[in-house]
Design an enzyme around this catalytic site. Sequence first.
Site, short mmCIF file in Angstrom:
data_model
loop_
_atom_site.label_atom_id
_atom_site.label_comp_id
_atom_site.label_asym_id
_atom_site.label_seq_id
_atom_site.Cartn_x
_atom_site.Cartn_y
_atom_site.Cartn_z
N HIS A 122 33.71 37.87 49.11
CA HIS A 122 32.84 36.77 48.69
C HIS A 122 32.00 37.16 47.47
O HIS A 122 31.00 36.50 47.19
CB HIS A 122 31.89 36.35 49.82
CG HIS A 122 32.48 35.37 50.78
ND1 HIS A 122 33.58 35.66 51.55
CD2 HIS A 122 32.15 34.09 51.09
CE1 HIS A 122 33.87 34.61 52.30
NE2 HIS A 122 33.03 33.64 52.04
N ASP A 140 36.15 34.27 44.80
CA ASP A 140 37.22 34.96 45.54
C ASP A 140 38.29 33.97 46.01
O ASP A 140 39.45 34.34 46.17
CB ASP A 140 36.63 35.65 46.77
CG ASP A 140 35.42 36.49 46.39
OD1 ASP A 140 35.54 37.72 46.38
OD2 ASP A 140 34.38 35.90 46.06
#
Length: 822
Positions: A598, A556
Amino acid sequence: MPKTQFINPALLRKPQTLELGSIPVNVYNKSVKNELSRFSGEDLLRIYRDMLIIREFETMLNLIKTTGEYHGVAYSHPGPAHLSIGQEAAAVGMAYELDMDDYIFGSHRSHGEILAKGLSAIQKLDDDRLYDVMKTFFEGRILSIVEMGHKGDVKSLALKFLTYGTLAEIFARETGFNKGLGGSMHAFFTPFGIYPNNAIVGGSGDIAVGAALYKKINRKKGIVVANIGDASLGCGPVWEGLTFATMDQYRELWEGDMNGGLPLIFNIMNNQYGMGGQTCGETMGYSIAARVGAALNRENMHAERVDGYNPLAVIDAYKRKMKILEEKRGPVFLDVLTYRFSGHSPSDSSSYRSKEEIEAWESVDSIVTFGKELIEAGVADQASLDTIKIQSGDLIMDSFRLSIDDQVSPRMNLVSNPGLIGEMMFSNGSVDAMEEGPLDTLMTMEENPRVMQISKKERFAFDEKGNPHSAMKQYQFRDGIFEAVVDRFYKDPTLVAYGEENRDWGGAFAVYRGLTEALPYHRLFNASISEGAIVGTAIGYGMCGGRVIPEIMYCDFLGRSGDEVFNQLPKWQAMSGNLIKMPVVLRVSVGSKYGAQHSQDWSSLVAHIPGIKVVFPATPYDAKGLMNAALQGTDPVIYFESQRLYGVGEEFHKDGVPEGYYEIPLGEPDVKLEGEDLTILTIGATLYRARDAARLLKEKYGLSAEIIDARSLVPFNYDLVLRSLKKTGRILLVSDASERGSYLKDMAQNITELAFDDLDAPPVVVGSRNWIIPAYELEDYFFPQASWILDAIHEKIVPLKGHMTSQNYTAAEQLRRSRMGV
Ligand SMILES: Cc1ncc(C[n+]2csc(CCOP(=O)(O)OP(=O)(O)O)c2C)c(N)n1
Ligand SMILES: [Mg+2]
């Protein structure tokens, strides 16, 4: 060894006032007359000449852009020309003290810096070396052009070589310094220490830091200068470059001859504007850019503002600052005051500034002022200055004529050779070490505790009876990466690795456990939390000739290094005309469990970008072999690692993971399970869910699936898949990337075209939902599951008798989701 820096509450909590110290502003107050003992007349005249050459070069481009001709010779240049008319003294002052071992990086407005640095290099090189540089560059092609009919010495020939090579590059000629693939905003010439200029504002802000890192770690001579604009100080890459460059560890933790600051000058070409925005008073708050230095470290980065309208003031500053770098007290921040008379680009009507302002600066024009001082000091008379002007004009005219002649300076012929640029995208090298030299390590590989521990592990996941070994005993995926990395650290002295928590922590996912003990700080270190600079510095390190493994802790966070990954890493090999290589292996860990920010798999996103190789191993055997191949190569590779897999053993390669070195070529998929009825092509961790699906297909529906693990996304060899389809006639593709616009869709399209005659059903893609990723407890509704694979097969490929679907794979649902945008 872990570091032992004690953080003492008693000291930290003590009241005190922080003194920032003073920053000199325009303190140089000498004229040519005062400096006659320091500069010879010849030097002073050369400074004048160099400014004039730049002025004439830029004026020529301005005339071409605005009037379509230069001294009666017509030419149309549709490309960019960000000119630096007015900024010549700043460029010449910057370059004067530098030699070929000193590297400069620049911006979209760097013609002047290219010429200034080139002129300085020409002056410093002796004739033999100078001629040799010209003769060996692109097999002497540029030299042969400028040598035609040239009368004069080697240095005058080199002036033509420099101005012609730069101009031909700007005009996109194959005979330019970068074969016309760089152009005005990217042109450079490394043999003179001129490194890439960057059309992305602030792009050099972190790349130059990586170059300085390369110089320091590889004990190379010279310093690095990052020429960036005043407005670029608002850019993330510049700020991250600054923080990365001023990390305390260089002086607090790096040991021996590595102890000390980076040999780097941030040279702010402060022309007061970023396009039409005024940096002082409008778009920035620093008022004097040098102030920024005070935020970065205890020495205020030795920040200073110098009057860039006086070349001698800049030269004086460089002399002093280069001494600081020599004493390893860098980096340095220089705010070089200047002004451009020309617009941001020739189409700019300067509506954002007054005529009075431009005239006020023209009235103190550095070239005119310097010329007057030369006369006052008795160094020259008007006639000799006029002669220099005429000679500069002739030089530019000669180079201009040559560079627009289609016979002499053709463009790359993409008619006769349509694949030429494609061939330049990758260097495809295979080298053990980027350079030979002493290996800085703290122990032998055999003594390494992790190496010893791994040597006792079971290298295949199952015992003879097919039972899995315990997790402790099993050789894991993370061990595969570790073995490849540690091996390369003992082969390639230039190799460095860094990222967040790379050192004492052992890597966020314990891949590097054991490396801290084996390697000194300068080969393995914790970076500032600056994903942009982690990748950007690696680009600078790589393009200078070093091999590097930067790491992004979660996929990410790739967004934070967007420019570096989209615009820099993939482009410089081809934009340089293959002059530079980019041996950068970017490790990117793909998460799960931690929600929307995440857990994203962005492999599709980077596979879309031309110029990067992309791999995504799913087994320890592949992890080691692909990492070995990536590290043996000379191209940028993004190496994805799924956090779901760090602990898995080798379940597919029957002989286990070999102890010795082996490579798995990038681009070759692998059959992980043989079957007859249906092919499942997987990317990354979905391999294991595909295997579960294959088991269910067999047990419940009597279908045998062949599983092919893509292993690489770019490049990708379809042969194996097409062969499999000859047998099965059906294919489902699965990965954890969100489905819309994914790489799987691209593969499915290719397969449709390439295997149409063999297909019994269209290729079906099963990706993640086009949502945010929910919490761990809900993840199974987001990421593809084995049951989804069955559902999709049932709905779209072959009905599975009695199958009850959990997901809706009907065409109606597909259309509904598309209408909704989810
Ligand atoms: C990332 C990015 N944003 C915007 C632009 C468009 N742009 C080109 S030059 C420029 C201004 C840059 O100002 P400065 O850094 O001071 O350099 P100067 O042009 O004054 O030399 C802008 C906004 C760009 N090229 N790159
Ligand atoms: Mg500016």
